[in-house]
Scaffold this motif. Sequence first.
Motif, PDB file in Angstrom:
ATOM      1  N   LEU A  82       0.766  -1.126  -0.191  1.00  0.00           N
ATOM      2  CA  LEU A  82      -0.009   0.131  -0.137  1.00  0.00           C
ATOM      3  C   LEU A  82       0.891   1.533  -0.100  1.00  0.00           C
ATOM      4  N   GLU A  83       1.924   1.263   0.889  1.00  0.00           N
ATOM      5  CA  GLU A  83       2.815   2.391   1.165  1.00  0.00           C
ATOM      6  C   GLU A  83       3.310   2.811  -0.355  1.00  0.00           C
ATOM      7  N   THR A  84       3.978   1.665  -0.714  1.00  0.00           N
ATOM      8  CA  THR A  84       4.690   1.765  -2.104  1.00  0.00           C
ATOM      9  C   THR A  84       4.133   2.378  -3.120  1.00  0.00           C
ATOM     10  N   GLN A  85       2.790   1.904  -3.472  1.00  0.00           N
ATOM     11  CA  GLN A  85       1.762   2.094  -4.358  1.00  0.00           C
ATOM     12  C   GLN A  85       1.670   3.718  -4.069  1.00  0.00           C
ATOM     13  N   ILE A  86       1.163   4.079  -3.036  1.00  0.00           N
ATOM     14  CA  ILE A  86       0.554   5.645  -2.536  1.00  0.00           C
ATOM     15  C   ILE A  86       1.915   6.655  -3.098  1.00  0.00           C
ATOM     16  N   ARG A  87       3.045   5.918  -2.534  1.00  0.00           N
ATOM     17  CA  ARG A  87       4.261   6.822  -2.778  1.00  0.00           C
ATOM     18  C   ARG A  87       4.571   7.032  -4.127  1.00  0.00           C
ATOM     19  N   HIS A  88       4.523   6.098  -5.157  1.00  0.00           N
ATOM     20  CA  HIS A  88       4.716   5.811  -6.483  1.00  0.00           C
ATOM     21  C   HIS A  88       3.719   6.760  -7.161  1.00  0.00           C
ATOM     22  N   ALA A 143       1.994   9.318  -5.957  1.00  0.00           N
ATOM     23  CA  ALA A 143       2.280  10.634  -5.250  1.00  0.00           C
ATOM     24  C   ALA A 143       3.167  11.430  -6.142  1.00  0.00           C
ATOM     25  N   SER A 144       4.414  10.587  -6.287  1.00  0.00           N
ATOM     26  CA  SER A 144       5.496  11.038  -6.862  1.00  0.00           C
ATOM     27  C   SER A 144       5.403  11.200  -8.332  1.00  0.00           C
ATOM     28  N   ALA A 145       4.519  10.476  -8.955  1.00  0.00           N
ATOM     29  CA  ALA A 145       4.301  10.725 -10.369  1.00  0.00           C
ATOM     30  C   ALA A 145       3.465  11.790 -10.814  1.00  0.00           C
ATOM     31  N   ALA A 146       2.345  12.045  -9.687  1.00  0.00           N
ATOM     32  CA  ALA A 146       1.497  13.231  -9.612  1.00  0.00           C
ATOM     33  C   ALA A 146       2.068  14.597  -9.615  1.00  0.00           C
ATOM     34  N   MET A 147       3.120  14.597  -8.498  1.00  0.00           N
ATOM     35  CA  MET A 147       3.698  15.909  -8.012  1.00  0.00           C
ATOM     36  C   MET A 147       4.799  16.005  -8.847  1.00  0.00           C
ATOM     37  N   GLY A 148       5.659  15.204  -9.481  1.00  0.00           N
ATOM     38  CA  GLY A 148       6.914  15.509 -10.098  1.00  0.00           C
ATOM     39  C   GLY A 148       8.029  15.678  -9.323  1.00  0.00           C
ATOM     40  N   LEU A 149       8.106  15.343  -8.079  1.00  0.00           N
ATOM     41  CA  LEU A 149       9.065  16.012  -7.125  1.00  0.00           C
ATOM     42  C   LEU A 149      10.007  14.751  -6.843  1.00  0.00           C
ATOM     43  N   GLY A 150       9.952  13.661  -7.506  1.00  0.00           N
ATOM     44  CA  GLY A 150      10.961  12.484  -7.302  1.00  0.00           C
ATOM     45  C   GLY A 150      10.483  11.756  -6.354  1.00  0.00           C
ATOM     46  N   GLY A 151      11.206  10.378  -5.905  1.00  0.00           N
ATOM     47  CA  GLY A 151      10.735   9.728  -5.087  1.00  0.00           C
ATOM     48  C   GLY A 151      10.965   9.933  -3.462  1.00  0.00           C
ATOM     49  N   GLU A 152      10.157   9.542  -2.684  1.00  0.00           N
ATOM     50  CA  GLU A 152      10.568   9.878  -1.192  1.00  0.00           C
ATOM     51  C   GLU A 152      11.957   8.871  -0.834  1.00  0.00           C
ATOM     52  N   ALA A 153      12.538   9.376   0.095  1.00  0.00           N
ATOM     53  CA  ALA A 153      13.655   8.923   0.604  1.00  0.00           C
ATOM     54  C   ALA A 153      13.507   8.654   2.068  1.00  0.00           C
ATOM     55  N   ASP A 154      13.780   7.420   2.764  1.00  0.00           N
ATOM     56  CA  ASP A 154      13.716   7.247   4.123  1.00  0.00           C
ATOM     57  C   ASP A 154      14.636   7.884   4.769  1.00  0.00           C
ATOM     58  N   LEU A 155      14.596   8.267   5.917  1.00  0.00           N
ATOM     59  CA  LEU A 155      15.503   9.018   6.957  1.00  0.00           C
ATOM     60  C   LEU A 155      15.602   8.124   8.240  1.00  0.00           C
ATOM     61  N   ALA A 156      16.575   7.690   8.671  1.00  0.00           N
ATOM     62  CA  ALA A 156      16.583   7.160   9.986  1.00  0.00           C
ATOM     63  C   ALA A 156      17.660   7.230  10.540  1.00  0.00           C
ATOM     64  N   ILE A 157      17.930   7.632  11.871  1.00  0.00           N
ATOM     65  CA  ILE A 157      19.299   7.675  12.564  1.00  0.00           C
ATOM     66  C   ILE A 157      18.991   6.894  14.131  1.00  0.00           C
ATOM     67  N   PHE A 158      20.017   6.084  14.403  1.00  0.00           N
ATOM     68  CA  PHE A 158      19.933   5.129  15.415  1.00  0.00           C
ATOM     69  C   PHE A 158      20.973   5.241  16.416  1.00  0.00           C
ATOM     70  N   VAL A 159      20.673   4.955  17.841  1.00  0.00           N
ATOM     71  CA  VAL A 159      21.562   4.842  18.780  1.00  0.00           C
ATOM     72  C   VAL A 159      21.841   3.415  19.187  1.00  0.00           C
ATOM     73  N   ARG A 160      22.863   2.818  19.055  1.00  0.00           N
ATOM     74  CA  ARG A 160      22.789   1.457  19.529  1.00  0.00           C
ATOM     75  C   ARG A 160      23.879   1.222  20.519  1.00  0.00           C
ATOM     76  N   ASP A 161      23.277   0.211  21.408  1.00  0.00           N
ATOM     77  CA  ASP A 161      24.442  -0.196  22.426  1.00  0.00           C
ATOM     78  C   ASP A 161      24.437  -1.839  22.237  1.00  0.00           C
ATOM     79  N   ALA A 162      25.602  -2.130  22.029  1.00  0.00           N
ATOM     80  CA  ALA A 162      26.014  -3.409  21.838  1.00  0.00           C
ATOM     81  C   ALA A 162      24.924  -4.025  20.534  1.00  0.00           C
TER      82      ALA A 162
END
Length: 150
Positions: free
Chosen positions: A24-30, A32-51
């Motif tokens: 569902l999310e992939t189709q909506i993104r695809h 929306a990107s086509a309709a708006m002409g802004l290119g695809g979405e890019a995920d953003l994630a930053i993690f803090v890890r301990d072991a």
Amino acid sequence: MSDEPTAVEFHIEDHPDPLDIDVLETQIRHEASAAMGLGGEADLAIFVRDAGTVVAGISGWTWGNCCELQSLWVEPSLRRRGLATRLLAAAEAEAAARGCSQTVHFTYAFQARALYERNGYELVGCVEDFPSGTDVLWYRKRLKGCADRR
């Protein structure tokens, strides 16, 4: 050929397969990107890890000149040390580097309202009593160093 839809069955699922949600999310993104002409979405994630275990992090996505931060979490034993503020700043810096001029975030009134307001976010929307007993809040922050593309 008839315009009538063929018989369909609805399947209500309390525990859907994450891969089905991804469809569902992939189709909506695809679309929306086509309709708006802004290119695809890019995920953003930053993690803090301990072991190797995630003990804090922030995630969302960027698209066009916008960033939506969807999840921010810090292990309770690590709270009140400025880690959430540093994660927000790191996400904002990455969003700005990607050309974003603003970032937005939903939160609940009982959660991190003060955190966002301390860090320069403005309340731009509120849905009261969602869920029952609290409010959902919609915050925005204009990012420095990027031209506002209104």
